[in-house]
Design an enzyme around this catalytic site. Sequence first.
Site, PDB file in Angstrom:
ATOM      1  N   SER A 137       0.862  -1.187   0.000  1.00 27.31           N
ATOM      2  CA  SER A 137       0.000   0.000   0.000  1.00 27.31           C
ATOM      3  C   SER A 137       0.892   1.228   0.000  1.00 27.31           C
ATOM      4  O   SER A 137       2.046   1.159   0.439  1.00 27.31           O
ATOM      5  CB  SER A 137      -0.877   0.000   1.260  1.00 27.31           C
ATOM      6  OG  SER A 137      -1.559   1.232   1.388  1.00 27.31           O
ATOM      7  N   TYR A 150      -2.239  -0.092  10.777  1.00 21.77           N
ATOM      8  CA  TYR A 150      -2.297  -0.490   9.353  1.00 21.77           C
ATOM      9  C   TYR A 150      -1.027  -0.062   8.617  1.00 21.77           C
ATOM     10  O   TYR A 150      -0.386  -0.871   7.937  1.00 21.77           O
ATOM     11  CB  TYR A 150      -3.531   0.120   8.690  1.00 21.77           C
ATOM     12  CG  TYR A 150      -3.669  -0.267   7.225  1.00 21.77           C
ATOM     13  CD1 TYR A 150      -3.997  -1.568   6.856  1.00 21.77           C
ATOM     14  CD2 TYR A 150      -3.461   0.668   6.205  1.00 21.77           C
ATOM     15  CE1 TYR A 150      -4.114  -1.938   5.523  1.00 21.77           C
ATOM     16  CE2 TYR A 150      -3.580   0.311   4.869  1.00 21.77           C
ATOM     17  CZ  TYR A 150      -3.910  -0.992   4.531  1.00 21.77           C
ATOM     18  OH  TYR A 150      -4.017  -1.353   3.209  1.00 21.77           O
TER      19      TYR A 150
END
Length: 236
Positions: A137, A150
């Site tokens: 990501s 995250y």
Amino acid sequence: MTQNLLRPVALVTGASRGIGRAIAARLAPTHDLVLTARDAARLGDVAASCEAAGARVRTMAVDVRDGAAAGAAFAGLEIDVLVNNAGVAVLTPFLELTPDEWHRQVDVNVHALYHVTRAVLPGMVQRGRGHVCIIGSTAGRNTFVGGSCYAGTKHFVMGFAESLMLEVRDAGVGVSVITPGSVATELFPEGTNTAWMLEPENVADAVLFAVTTPPHMLVHRLEVRPLSPKRPRDSF
Ligand SMILES: NC(=O)c1ccc[n+]([C@@H]2O[C@H](COP(=O)([O-])OP(=O)(O)OC[C@H]3O[C@@H](n4cnc5c(N)ncnc54)[C@H](OP(=O)(O)O)[C@@H]3O)[C@@H](O)[C@H]2O)c1
């Protein structure tokens, strides 16, 4: 499923929806598939559409947090392309995260990456060919409020992927990490405005590109971002 020498076999985790589903669909015309996630019914739907596109498909309902289950399911398979896509995001500041939300993200985004890769990689190294593709990501390079867990897990992915690439490239095994910005999937809570985001198919295109380069060429890192006038100013 026995291996067809003309069609490589790809194992896609998190294939029941979102980006994983799109990756399965994108690979289906050229690859046979092993599709895994927990939701067997959704996996069945994905498998049917991939079979219609020409793939031979095997579905395996596995919770990839369970190392023993992942090892038992995947260690014996001859996999040419492993797409480590399964992931969980709870974008909440550290002090508001529940212990379960913390552990779920670390267990899926970090430990499951270990369990599945550890099961599949030895066969690739032994055969002297294969490709491990990981969905990271932009949160693997960025930080933001609500990203303490995250973004932490996705930073782990970047370090893991580059180190693994250096460890196995001489064995003929490639390691790639695809780092999308925001993608319209069920990763976001219901009601989120996803209109400006990438489509899962955009990420699937990047995966297909990364895993089908010529044998002597490796795309190790590929970042894909939304390009849209409707994009909120502080979005990824
Ligand atoms: N959406 C974005 O904006 C975005 C941006 C950058 C990177 N990513 C990354 O892209 C990947 C896919 O995300 P997505 O957006 O497609 O999310 P999604 O729609 O929520 O899909 C997540 C997938 O992971 C599977 N999964 C979750 N927990 C699992 C478990 N314990 N065992 C097995 N499978 C599990 C889910 O299947 P089951 O529930 O059926 O098990 C589902 O197929 C993730 O790694 C995510 O971090 C997403």
